[in-house]
Design an enzyme around this catalytic site. Structure first.
Site, short mmCIF file in Angstrom:
data_model
loop_
_atom_site.label_atom_id
_atom_site.label_comp_id
_atom_site.label_asym_id
_atom_site.label_seq_id
_atom_site.Cartn_x
_atom_site.Cartn_y
_atom_site.Cartn_z
N CYS A 42 0.12 -6.25 -17.55
CA CYS A 42 0.80 -6.94 -16.46
C CYS A 42 2.05 -6.17 -16.06
O CYS A 42 2.91 -5.90 -16.90
CB CYS A 42 1.17 -8.36 -16.86
SG CYS A 42 2.18 -9.21 -15.62
N SER A 57 0.86 -1.18 0.00
CA SER A 57 0.00 0.00 0.00
C SER A 57 0.89 1.22 0.00
O SER A 57 2.07 1.13 0.31
CB SER A 57 -0.89 0.02 1.25
OG SER A 57 -1.68 1.20 1.29
N THR A 69 -7.35 1.13 4.49
CA THR A 69 -7.01 0.36 5.69
C THR A 69 -8.03 0.57 6.79
O THR A 69 -8.46 -0.40 7.44
CB THR A 69 -5.60 0.74 6.18
OG1 THR A 69 -4.65 0.48 5.15
CG2 THR A 69 -5.23 -0.05 7.42
N ARG A 77 -0.12 -3.83 -7.07
CA ARG A 77 -1.32 -4.46 -6.55
C ARG A 77 -2.54 -3.71 -7.06
O ARG A 77 -2.54 -2.48 -7.15
CB ARG A 77 -1.33 -4.42 -5.01
CG ARG A 77 -2.44 -5.24 -4.36
CD ARG A 77 -2.23 -6.72 -4.56
NE ARG A 77 -3.13 -7.55 -3.77
CZ ARG A 77 -4.29 -8.05 -4.21
NH1 ARG A 77 -4.71 -7.78 -5.43
NH2 ARG A 77 -5.02 -8.82 -3.42
N CYS A 111 4.96 -13.67 -11.36
CA CYS A 111 3.70 -13.07 -10.90
C CYS A 111 3.84 -12.47 -9.50
O CYS A 111 4.26 -13.14 -8.56
CB CYS A 111 2.60 -14.12 -10.90
SG CYS A 111 1.00 -13.53 -10.31
N CYS A 162 -4.50 -9.17 -14.43
CA CYS A 162 -4.90 -10.03 -15.56
C CYS A 162 -6.30 -10.59 -15.35
O CYS A 162 -7.11 -10.66 -16.29
CB CYS A 162 -3.89 -11.14 -15.76
SG CYS A 162 -3.60 -12.19 -14.31
N CYS A 168 -0.81 -9.31 -8.38
CA CYS A 168 -1.52 -8.02 -8.41
C CYS A 168 -2.98 -8.19 -8.82
O CYS A 168 -3.80 -7.33 -8.54
CB CYS A 168 -0.81 -7.03 -9.33
SG CYS A 168 -1.00 -7.36 -11.09
#
Length: 551
Positions: free
Chosen positions: A496, A55, A340, A304, A520, A526, A523
């Site tokens: 990606c 984050s 959060t 992310r 990978c 895709c 995130c």
């Protein structure tokens, strides 16, 4: 008969993020206050708590104040860096304009907030949870939902370990473990693969808009100490995104001489040649940002997806035997760029409902007290104020849409509730054909300020056991080449942020779609942006993926 062993708990929680850990702590607090016994287990697919947490982060402590009132007087890492300055830059290619502070609604001012690593906050929360008796199992990925014969959720099963790519069992094969619970909370984060199944199974999204998303690409930099101002927070909008995309950047001066920088591209963009990773690299070349980073060193990287749908995209929160909490449901406040506190508040409300149900002798019903609590909470009120921001910006563009959004937020701040709620359309349906657009121009990576994807993934410490089933599955293997390539030049190559997808053999006339699953970073882009929803992200072997040290 199943080879899997089973373990019973009162509550099983999938995901050791801020929501999952807050729920666990609240459950144990309630049990301690009542002098009751309550068993709580948290499963975490990362190799350790915090390994998969990413984050910005500027955190509103409102929910944390409710959960652990004395956190500022403890060893909590969040307390290190309160926000001291708040700026909003509007960027053109060469210039920046400071948006006057008085123009922004009060809750965008970041008064009383803190900046730091959300991963480190989760590690601290895990310690508090374990001190209360919560059992936390990192490296165990929940791979399957278990159901009672009457359709109620019974719990989850972890994935088998030691399965080869072809599906055969390796010598170190171990079957997964079943965890049975009176209630199971799903706190998987954005676009959780089990959450998707629950939404389909129980039709949880029947009365809500489709969820929409952004992709946040983040870097952590050590910068020149003379340029570092602890607690200084900057958000940017405008350049480099054009009229066909929306988003913005952040620069957070955190502890230890570091800045968290990042760029969010909303995934409703239309140009199939757009690359969110490259937009972030281009953004860094702006003179104001490049000057800040000059002489510094990039030390970490990650990416992310985030929920952008807001109030109208929150699905039904409960089902027989469990609940969705945190970003599995989507409580992010987009204009504040904060989720959060919403994740923690949702978790606490769900925990209260489950504790009361268990104390009353109920098991596996719908926790109706949780959505009822949400309806009267400060969280719903906050999300209601900003519910039209994303649709307005998408409809009217960055500048006019932002202006209209600001007006609506001011009016709602003064109690003048808008008599309408605008709606969302799925991100995978927005791409234009490749022949209708021009590819953006991106800077070539120089290895100092701008970088390529593979060197970036290296800094994320991403690792997967190579001889395991590919966790990026295709419902129809022919679609990437026969459909996506001629229409969109296969956009997975660009959306990606980790270089997972490639098309090779085009020049030879024999194109093939290649999936480099070991790259990978989880995130979920895709799974969200693929035009036909052909890519389905499923959980890899536990412990695989990024290992973020301080993100």
């Amino acid at each position: 008969m199943s080879e899997r062993e089973s373990m019973p708990y009162d509550v099983v929680i999938v995901g050791a993020g801020p929501a999952g850990l807050s729920a666990a702590i609240r459950l144990k607090q309630r049990a301690e206050q009542a002098g009751a016994e309550l068993s709580v287990c948290v499963l975490e697919k990362g190799s350790e708590v915090g390994a998969h947490i990413l984050s910005g982060a500027v955190i509103d402590p409102r929910a944390l104040d409710e959960l652990i009132p004395d956190w500022r007087d403890s060893d909590c890492p969040l307390a290190e860096t309160p926000v001291t300055q708040n700026h909003h830059w509007v960027l053109t290619a060469k210039r920046k304009f400071n948006l006057p502070h008085l123009w922004t609604p009060p809750f965008l001012h970041n008064k009383g907030t803190y900046t730091g690593s959300l991963g480190n906050l989760c590690r601290w929360l895990a310690g508090r949870a374990e001190a209360l008796g919560v059992e936390i199992f990192p490296g165990f990925a929940a791979a399957e939902i278990l159901f009672h014969e009457d359709g109620r959720v019974k719990g989850v099963a972890t994935g088998d370990m030691g399965v080869a790519r072809d599906g055969t069992h390796k010598p170190d094969w171990q079957p997964g473990l079943e965890l049975h619970a009176k209630y199971t909370f799903f706190a998987e984060g954005v676009r959780g693969h089990l959450t998707k199944e629950l939404i389909r199974t129980f039709d949880l999204a029947a009365d809500s808009d489709p969820q929409v998303y952004g992709l946040g690409v983040k870097e952590l930099w050590d910068i020149d100490p003379a340029k570092h101002v602890p607690g200084k927070v900057i958000h940017t909008q405008g350049w480099p995104l054009g009229d066909d995309a929306n988003g913005g950047g952040w620069i957070y001066h955190q502890a230890n001489g570091q800045v968290s920088i990042g760029f969010v591209t909303w995934l409703g963009y239309t140009n199939p040649y757009l690359s969110p990773f490259q937009e972030m690299q281009k953004w860094k070349t702006h003179p104001a940002i490049a000057e800040l980073l000059a002489g510094g060193k990039r030390v970490s990287y990650g990416a992310r997806a985030i929920n952008d749908g807001g109030l109208q995209s929150i699905p039904k929160l409960v089902f027989p035997g469990g609940a969705l909490i945190g970003c599995s449901a989507g409580f992010l406040n987009v204009p504040r760029i904060k989720g959060t506190h919403g994740a923690q508040k949702s978790a606490m409300m769900a925990a209260d409902a489950a504790f009361e149900a268990i104390q009353a002798g109920r098991e596996g019903d719908e926790l109706s007290a949780y959505p009822a609590a949400f309806e009267t909470s400060w969280l719903k009120k906050e999300l209601s104020v900003v519910r039209n921001v994303v649709p307005l910006v998408k409809k009217f563009g960055d500048f006019m849409g932002s202006g209209l959004s600001g007006i609506t937020m001011w009016l709602e701040h003064f109690g003048l509730k808008m008599p309408f709620t605008l709606h969302h359309h799925p991100d995978n349906e927005t791409l234009w054909r490749k022949d209708l657009v021009k590819p953006p121009v991106y800077p070539k990576a120089d290895g100092v300020l701008t970088f390529d994807r593979l060197s970036s993934v290296f800094l994320s410490n991403t690792n997967h056991e190579e001889d395991q089933p590919v966790h990026l599955t295709l419902r129809d293997p022919s679609i990437p080449i026969e459909h996506n390539l001629p229409l969109y030049d296969e956009p997975a190559q660009r959306y990606c942020p980790a270089g997972v997808y490639e098309v090779v053999g085009v020049e030879e006339g024999d194109p093939k779609f290649v999936i480099n699953a070991q790259n990978c970073v989880h995130c979920k882009t895709c799974d969200i942006k693929d035009p036909t929803q052909n890519i389905n992200w499923v959980v890899p072997e536990g412990g695989g993926g990024p290992n973020y040290p301080n993100m």
